[in-house]
Design an enzyme around this catalytic site. Structure first.
Site, mmCIF file in Angstrom:
data_model
loop_
_atom_site.group_PDB
_atom_site.id
_atom_site.type_symbol
_atom_site.label_atom_id
_atom_site.label_comp_id
_atom_site.label_asym_id
_atom_site.label_seq_id
_atom_site.Cartn_x
_atom_site.Cartn_y
_atom_site.Cartn_z
ATOM 1 N N TYR A 61 0.857 -1.186 0.000
ATOM 2 C CA TYR A 61 0.000 0.000 0.000
ATOM 3 C C TYR A 61 0.898 1.243 0.000
ATOM 4 C CZ TYR A 61 -3.855 -3.044 1.591
ATOM 5 O OH TYR A 61 -4.801 -4.026 1.716
ATOM 6 N N ALA A 216 -23.397 2.519 0.181
ATOM 7 C CA ALA A 216 -23.609 3.799 0.860
ATOM 8 C C ALA A 216 -23.854 4.925 -0.137
ATOM 9 C CB ALA A 216 -22.412 4.133 1.739
ATOM 10 N N GLY A 217 -23.932 4.567 -1.425
ATOM 11 C CA GLY A 217 -24.172 5.569 -2.444
ATOM 12 C C GLY A 217 -22.948 6.359 -2.844
#
Length: 335
Positions: A61, A216-217
């Site tokens: 990462y 969650a949109g």
């Protein structure tokens, strides 16, 4: 008030808080647009102060920057943190993925660098991020087992592998958990993987509980957002999936909770119904997002509630796979 209960990370793992903090989306390793290092560290501190113990990161990462950020955050709080580290992803200087390496020598080398970047003497939970098709899983787990004996690793875990690989790995050394994507709209592990985990006493650290924000949109923030390249967020798939998202949001509103909270409650309750301890691993990169996720621990869902959610948001109707086709082909968990 957040629950103070703890749960075991599998039969042989440590006791941890029932929700984990995924650090991938934080500074140094974010694939979801820009993030702020100061807020990321403040979020880690807030999580630890609330009792959240398991922090998940990966050595690839941000090409190590994410581990360095986590290391700074826990410098004077090591006793509160259970560090879970994935390794093995190979990346070029420009961030391009080059493949995966889980050879025994590479495993030990990756571990040495993670210990240095995190500034710690040992890692609590160490896992290959994917199955290396060129290396028997027994060899990889054997190398980590050597590091357990040497005191550099406390527990061994897996990520995105199938039932056969899990069973083979567990023959070499106890496995505490499997990290895998699991959500109301990503239910693939239920068929063969969860039964194997239940039999072997292995927990799940579930990522993608919101299907990367879909439930969650949330939408991609731009070309630098990993989701802009994911099938479920692209073109016609995105339009089709919006109807399912809207149904889920309505159900959450009817209960007086947020979609995040309902998604957290669903994975926990559904895992328990299958005899598997599921620890939602939430990629909160702000304290506000953390508070929202933690509130989901207070929601209890009955079997009838699970059935209602699954009828309203059928997993088989989601358009698009959870990763692009080339990445799906690499996943042992999808075979």
């Amino acid at each position: 008030m957040t629950t103070t209960n703890t749960t075991k990370l599998g039969n042989t793992g440590p006791s941890i808080f029932p929700l984990a903090l995924g650090c991938m989306s934080m500074g140094g390793g974010s694939w979801y647009g820009e993030s702020d290092d100061a807020e990321s560290i403040a979020t880690i501190h807030a999580a630890l102060d609330r009792g959240v113990s398991l922090l998940d990161t990966g050595d690839f990462y941000g090409m190590g920057k994410n581990e360095m950020l986590v290391g700074r955050a826990i410098k004077d709080r090591r006793d509160k943190a259970v560090l879970s580290v994935k390794y093995g992803g190979l990346r070029a200087p420009d961030g391009t993925f080059l493949g995966f390496d889980a050879r025994p020598m590479a495993t030990k080398s990756f571990l040495a660098h993670s210990l240095s970047r995190l500034g710690v003497d040992y890692i609590d939970v160490y896992r290959p991020a994917r199955l290396d098709p060129a290396v028997p899983i027994e060899d990889t787990i054997g190398a980590i087992a050597d590091m357990v004996k040497a005191g550099y690793v406390r527990h061994i875990a897996l990520s995105e592998v199938g039932a056969e690989t899990i069973r083979r790995a567990a023959q070499v050394h106890p496995i505490v958990d499997l990290q895998i994507e699991y959500a109301l709209v990503s239910r693939g592990p239920e068929a063969t993987i969860f039964p194997a985990l239940a039999e072997l006493g292995i927990a799940v650290t579930a990522y993608g509980v919101l299907s990367r924000g879909l439930l969650a949109g949330s939408k991609p923030a731009g070309a630098g957002d990993l989701r802009a390249h994911m099938p479920r967020f692209s073109g016609e798939n995105a339009r089709k999936n919006q109807a399912l998202v809207d149904a889920f949001v309505r159900l959450a509103a009817r209960r007086g909770v947020t979609p995040v909270q309902l998604a957290v409650a669903w994975v926990r309750a559904k895992g328990a119904a299958q005899g598997v301890t599921v620890i939602p691993t939430m990629g909160a990169r702000t304290r506000k997002q953390l508070d929202d996720a933690l509130a989901g621990l207070e929601i209890a869902l009955a079997p009838s509630d699970l059935a209602e959610l699954e009828a309203a948001v059928p997993a088989e109707e989601i358009a698009g796979t959870r990763y692009p086709a080339p990445m799906m082909a690499m996943l042992d968990s999808e075979r």
